[in-house]
Design a protein around this motif. Structure first.
Motif, mmCIF file in Angstrom:
data_model
loop_
_atom_site.group_PDB
_atom_site.id
_atom_site.type_symbol
_atom_site.label_atom_id
_atom_site.label_comp_id
_atom_site.label_asym_id
_atom_site.label_seq_id
_atom_site.Cartn_x
_atom_site.Cartn_y
_atom_site.Cartn_z
ATOM 1 N N LYS A 1 -4.398 14.354 -5.928
ATOM 2 C CA LYS A 1 -5.383 13.249 -6.392
ATOM 3 C C LYS A 1 -4.651 11.910 -6.853
ATOM 4 N N TRP A 2 -4.822 10.883 -6.516
ATOM 5 C CA TRP A 2 -4.275 9.708 -6.747
ATOM 6 C C TRP A 2 -5.218 8.551 -7.150
ATOM 7 N N GLU A 3 -4.735 7.727 -7.968
ATOM 8 C CA GLU A 3 -5.513 6.639 -8.320
ATOM 9 C C GLU A 3 -4.679 5.410 -8.776
ATOM 10 N N ARG A 4 -5.359 4.213 -8.111
ATOM 11 C CA ARG A 4 -4.365 3.135 -8.536
ATOM 12 C C ARG A 4 -5.588 1.963 -8.928
ATOM 13 N N ASP B 1 1.561 2.307 0.853
ATOM 14 C CA ASP B 1 1.069 3.497 1.096
ATOM 15 C C ASP B 1 0.299 4.073 0.104
ATOM 16 N N PHE B 2 -0.782 4.176 0.287
ATOM 17 C CA PHE B 2 -1.904 4.985 -0.681
ATOM 18 C C PHE B 2 -2.788 5.855 0.025
ATOM 19 N N PRO B 3 -2.985 7.104 -0.329
ATOM 20 C CA PRO B 3 -2.140 7.754 -1.411
ATOM 21 C C PRO B 3 -0.533 7.653 -0.982
ATOM 22 N N PRO B 4 0.311 8.042 -1.955
ATOM 23 C CA PRO B 4 1.562 8.013 -1.623
ATOM 24 C C PRO B 4 1.844 9.337 -1.075
ATOM 25 N N ALA B 5 3.095 9.528 0.054
ATOM 26 C CA ALA B 5 3.299 10.992 0.529
ATOM 27 C C ALA B 5 4.542 11.309 -0.438
ATOM 28 N N MET B 6 4.119 11.872 -1.404
ATOM 29 C CA MET B 6 5.527 12.452 -2.304
ATOM 30 C C MET B 6 6.013 13.896 -1.471
ATOM 31 N N ASN C 1 -0.221 8.688 -12.417
ATOM 32 C CA ASN C 1 -1.408 8.046 -11.500
ATOM 33 C C ASN C 1 -1.860 9.076 -10.585
ATOM 34 N N GLY C 2 -1.480 10.483 -10.588
ATOM 35 C CA GLY C 2 -1.914 11.481 -9.578
ATOM 36 C C GLY C 2 -1.011 12.540 -9.803
#
Length: 161
Positions: free
Chosen positions: A62-65, A38-43, A149-150
Motif C-alpha cells: 500500500k502506498w499513498e502520495r 512511478d507510482f506506486p514505486p517498485a521497491m 508513505n507505504g
C-alpha cells in the motif's frame, strides 16, 4: 505527382500521431513526464546469504502520495506468504546461517516466520541480519518493509540442509 502527395500525407500523418501522443496536464506539464513518475514505486528486496544475493517475491503493498491538495492511494491484496512459497525456489543454507536483508531506500523492517498458513512469530533482527534455525527443514519468512508513505510485504523461503 502522386509520389509527392503520398510523401506529404505521410508527413502530415506523422505530425498528427506525434501531436496526439504528447498531452499536458492542467499546468502545462507534459503527461509523458507524469508517466515516468512511478507510482506506486517498485521497491525491490533481497536477501544476501554467503555473498549470494536472492530477490524476495513481493506480495501485498500500500502506498499513498500527495498530489496537490489531494492524496492518491493504492492498496493491493496478494497471495499469502505460504501461498507465494509454493512457487518460490528455496534458498539452500546451512544450519545457523546468517542472512542479511536489503530493501531499497532502507525502510523499517519486521520479519515473521510462517508456519503452515499463518504468521507464527516475529523474528529478531540485528542490523537487518537474522540467523536461520539449526534444525533441517523448509522455512517461510515474510519481510514487512515500512516507509513513511507505504509498505510492502516480501516473501522468501530457505531450506536448511
Amino acid at each position: 505527382m502522386k509520389l509527392l502527395h503520398l510523401i506529404i500525407a505521410i508527413i502530415i500523418f506523422s505530425f498528427c500521431i506525434t501531436g496526439c501522443s504528447i498531452s499536458t496536464d492542467g499546468n502545462g506539464q507534459q503527461a509523458a513526464n507524469l508517466m515516468n513518475d512511478d507510482f506506486p514505486p517498485a521497491m525491490k528486496g533481497f536477501v544476501n546469504v554467503n555473498g549470494n544475493k536472492y530477490e524476495m517475491k513481493s506480495g501485498n503493498y500500500k502506498w499513498e502520495r500527495k498530489k496537490g491538495s489531494e492524496t492518491e492511494a493504492v492498496t493491493t491484496d496478494a497471495a499469502s506468504p505460504s501461498q507465494i512459497a509454493f512457487a518460490f525456489n528455496a534458498i539452500g543454507v546451512k544450519p545457523n546461517a546468517n542472512i542479511h536483508i536489503e530493501i531499497q531506500d532502507h525502510p523499517k523492517i519486521s520479519v515473521y516466520h510462517w508456519y503452515q498458513n499463518d504468521r507464527d512469530k516475529e523474528v529478531i533482527l540485528k542490523n537487518n541480519h537474522l540467523s536461520v534455525p539449526s534444525s533441517k527443514g523448509r522455512y517461510i519468512y515474510e519481510v514487512l518493509g515500512k516507509w513513511s508513505n507505504g509498505e510492502v510485504s516480501y516473501t522468501f523461503v530457505i531450506d536448511v540442509k
